[in-house]
Design a protein around this motif. Structure first.
Motif, PDB file in Angstrom:
ATOM      1  N   ARG A  40       0.822  -1.217   0.000  1.00 51.58           N
ATOM      2  CA  ARG A  40       0.000   0.000   0.000  1.00 51.58           C
ATOM      3  C   ARG A  40       0.857   1.270   0.000  1.00 51.58           C
ATOM      4  NH1 ARG A  40      -4.899  -1.925   3.912  1.00 51.58           N
ATOM      5  NH2 ARG A  40      -5.991  -3.100   2.321  1.00 51.58           N
ATOM      6  N   GLN A  42       3.864   1.506  -1.260  1.00 50.67           N
ATOM      7  CA  GLN A  42       4.446   1.596  -2.603  1.00 50.67           C
ATOM      8  C   GLN A  42       3.420   2.101  -3.607  1.00 50.67           C
ATOM      9  OE1 GLN A  42       6.155  -2.231  -3.438  1.00 50.67           O
ATOM     10  NE2 GLN A  42       7.979  -1.832  -2.224  1.00 50.67           N
ATOM     11  N   GLN A  43       2.166   1.693  -3.469  1.00 50.96           N
ATOM     12  CA  GLN A  43       1.107   2.178  -4.358  1.00 50.96           C
ATOM     13  C   GLN A  43       0.896   3.677  -4.160  1.00 50.96           C
ATOM     14  OE1 GLN A  43      -0.726   0.582  -6.809  1.00 50.96           O
ATOM     15  NE2 GLN A  43      -1.449   2.638  -7.247  1.00 50.96           N
ATOM     16  N   SER A  46       3.745   5.524  -5.727  1.00 49.32           N
ATOM     17  CA  SER A  46       3.582   5.471  -7.180  1.00 49.32           C
ATOM     18  C   SER A  46       2.525   6.467  -7.653  1.00 49.32           C
ATOM     19  CB  SER A  46       3.207   4.049  -7.605  1.00 49.32           C
ATOM     20  OG  SER A  46       2.928   3.989  -8.969  1.00 49.32           O
ATOM     21  N   ASP A  47       1.405   6.554  -6.939  1.00 50.89           N
ATOM     22  CA  ASP A  47       0.350   7.505  -7.306  1.00 50.89           C
ATOM     23  C   ASP A  47       0.844   8.947  -7.210  1.00 50.89           C
ATOM     24  OD1 ASP A  47      -1.443   5.469  -7.803  1.00 50.89           O
ATOM     25  OD2 ASP A  47      -2.484   5.651  -5.887  1.00 50.89           O
ATOM     26  N   PRO A 131      -4.288   4.687  -1.265  1.00 55.05           N
ATOM     27  CA  PRO A 131      -4.883   3.537  -0.570  1.00 55.05           C
ATOM     28  C   PRO A 131      -5.287   3.861   0.865  1.00 55.05           C
ATOM     29  CG  PRO A 131      -2.871   2.899  -1.723  1.00 55.05           C
ATOM     30  CD  PRO A 131      -2.964   4.391  -1.798  1.00 55.05           C
TER      31      PRO A 131
END
Length: 180
Positions: A40, A42-43, A46-47, A131
């Motif tokens: 989460r 890392q997401q 990335s976003d 997230p």
């Protein structure tokens, strides 16, 4: 008469097997939770990086012909919305960034071409939600609910300020730092 050999597990063998299985299950659950937290963060990183990239590309393309070092061509906005978490959006800015949205649309055909929502506001060029359970730290302070941060990017792709964000979820081993 001969003695019949009994088959099966003794009570001790059964208990040892259950203890080993319980230990493996506990280790698996803790490692699985850490893996989910890491994924989460890392997401979220990335976003945020994708939003920055889209905003910078939009500013360099400069569809509204914004000129000047202090005039933003695009913005990346992060808002911590109560009950929804962190929301990101990228918007183009008109030549005169002080204009309200309706005036900006008449000043720039790119903004005027953006679809309009039911509430009358225009859809952003790009948007994302981070997230659930993520915490963002900006300038060494947790971004609380209701806070809004906007980074302005000039037509040269330069930000009005240097930003350093930290994204957290779970332990410190899952922290992700972003700088632009």
């Amino acid at each position: 008469m001969g003695r019949v050999k009994q088959r099966g597990l003794t009570l001790i063998e059964l208990m040892v097997t259950l203890v080993i299985m319980a230990f493996l299950l506990l280790v698996g659950i803790s490692l699985g939770g850490d893996w989910v937290n890491g994924a989460r963060t890392q997401q979220a990183r990335s976003d945020l990086e994708q939003g920055w990239g889209v905003a910078k590309a939009l500013a360099l393309r400069n569809p509204c012909q914004s000129i000047g070092e202090d005039v933003p061509a695009a913005t990346l906005t992060m808002e911590h919305v109560t009950g929804k978490g962190y929301q990101l959006r990228v918007d183009a800015k008109s030549r005169n960034s002080s204009l309200q949205e309706d005036a900006a649309a008449s000043d720039c055909s790119f903004i005027a071409s953006r679809p309009v929502r039911d509430d009358g506001t225009r859809l952003p060029v790009w948007s994302a939600s981070l997230p659930a359970g993520i915490k963002v730290i900006y300038k060494d302070t947790f971004v609380a609910e209701g806070e809004l941060h906007t980074w302005r990017i000039t037509n040269r792709g330069l930000s009005s300020e240097i930003a350093s964000l930290m994204v957290q979820r779970g332990g410190t081993q899952n922290d992700e730092t972003i700088r632009w």
